[in-house]
Design a protein around this motif. Structure first.
Motif, short mmCIF file in Angstrom:
data_model
loop_
_atom_site.label_atom_id
_atom_site.label_comp_id
_atom_site.label_asym_id
_atom_site.label_seq_id
_atom_site.Cartn_x
_atom_site.Cartn_y
_atom_site.Cartn_z
N SER A 5 0.95 -1.11 -0.35
CA SER A 5 0.04 0.13 0.42
C SER A 5 0.72 1.18 -0.04
N GLU A 52 -3.61 -1.01 -7.07
CA GLU A 52 -4.13 -1.02 -5.98
C GLU A 52 -5.64 -2.39 -6.02
N ILE A 80 -4.36 -4.98 -4.99
CA ILE A 80 -4.30 -5.06 -2.80
C ILE A 80 -5.50 -4.70 -2.40
N SER A 81 -6.68 -4.78 -3.42
CA SER A 81 -8.25 -4.87 -2.81
C SER A 81 -8.54 -5.97 -2.55
#
Length: 235
Positions: free
Chosen positions: A155, A167, A170-171
Motif C-alpha cells: 500500500s 490498487e 491490493i484490494s
C-alpha cells in the motif's frame, strides 16, 4: 490480566465463553454504530468535512490519535479500568467515523451500502465458523501476520506508483486477508474466554470483551474498506 494468543484448547466453562462472545459482539456492534453515525453526520455537514479535509494537520492529528488509542488498548487494557477501556474504545469509534466520512465523497451511496452488507454477511459466516469449528486455526497466525506486513508495504509503495491495477490487486488480497483474520481473531477471543478462571471478576470479563470487540471491529472495518475499493463505484 494478560491474554495469550495461543489457540490450543482450554478446559473452561462454556458459559463464560458464551458470555464473553456475546459481549464482544455487542460492543463491536455499538462501536460500528457509533462510527456509522459519526461518519454520516460529518459527511452531511459540508463545512465540517471541508474543514477536516483542508486542514491536513487536523486530519493527520485524528489519525495519530486513532493509532494511539489502538496501541493503548492493545498494550494496557489488562491494567485499565473497565470504564477507561470503554471510553477509549468509544473514542476510537468516534474518531474512525470522522475519517471514514470521506468515503461518501469518493464512492456512491449504493456502493457503500452494497460493500457494507457483503462485509457483514461475510464477517458473520466466518465468525460463526470460527466459533463452531473444532479445527485449530492457530497455525494461520504467522501467515496472516506476514500477509498484513506485505499488505502495508504494498500500500505504501502504491502511494508513490499510483497504479490502479496494483490498487485493485491490493484490494483483492486485502479482502481475503481480513477474511482470514476475522476467523483467526474470533478463535483467539474464544481462547481468551477460556483463560478466565474462577478468580476472574466482572472487570476481567469487561476488559476481554472490549479488547475482543476492538479486534473484530478492526477486522470488519478493513474488510468493508477493501471490499469497497474492490467493488465500489466512484462518483
Amino acid at each position: 490480566m494478560q491474554f495469550q494468543e495461543n489457540i490450543r484448547p482450554y478446559g473452561a466453562s462454556a458459559v463464560a465463553e458464551r458470555s464473553v462472545l456475546r459481549n464482544v459482539y455487542i460492543w463491536m456492534t455499538l462501536g460500528l454504530g457509533i462510527t456509522g453515525a459519526v461518519a454520516l453526520y460529518v459527511a452531511g455537514n459540508p463545512q465540517l468535512i471541508r474543514t477536516i479535509i483542508m486542514n491536513r494537520g487536523l486530519f493527520f492529528g485524528i489519525i495519530i490519535a486513532q493509532l494511539a488509542l489502538v496501541f493503548l488498548l492493545s498494550a494496557r487494557v489488562h491494567a485499565m479500568s473497565p470504564t477507561a477501556a470503554t471510553l477509549a474504545f468509544a473514542g476510537y469509534s468516534v474518531l474512525n467515523g470522522v475519517t471514514l466520512s470521506t468515503i461518501f465523497l469518493v464512492y456512491t451511496a449504493a456502493s457503500i451500502s452494497q460493500a457494507f452488507f457483503v462485509a457483514a454477511a461475510t464477517f458473520g459466516v466466518l465468525s460463526f465458523y470460527a466459533v463452531t469449528t473444532k479445527r485449530d486455526l492457530g497455525g494461520l497466525g504467522q501467515y496472516l501476520f506476514a500477509g498484513l506486513i506485505g499488505l502495508i508495504i504494498a500500500s505504501v509503495v502504491n502511494m508513490f506508483l499510483g497504479s490502479s491495477s496494483f490498487e485493485y490487486a491490493i484490494s483483492f488480497f486485502g479482502v481475503f486477508l481480513f477474511m482470514g483474520l476475522t476467523a483467526y481473531d474470533t478463535q483467539i477471543i474464544k481462547n481468551w474466554s477460556r483463560q478466565l478462571g474462577s478468580s476472574a471478576d466482572e472487570a476481567d470479563y469487561m476488559r476481554v470483551s472490549i479488547m475482543g470487540a476492538l479486534k473484530l471491529y478492526l477486522d470488519f472495518i478493513n474488510l468493508f474498506l477493501f471490499l469497497l475499493r474492490f467493488m465500489g463505484n466512484r462518483r
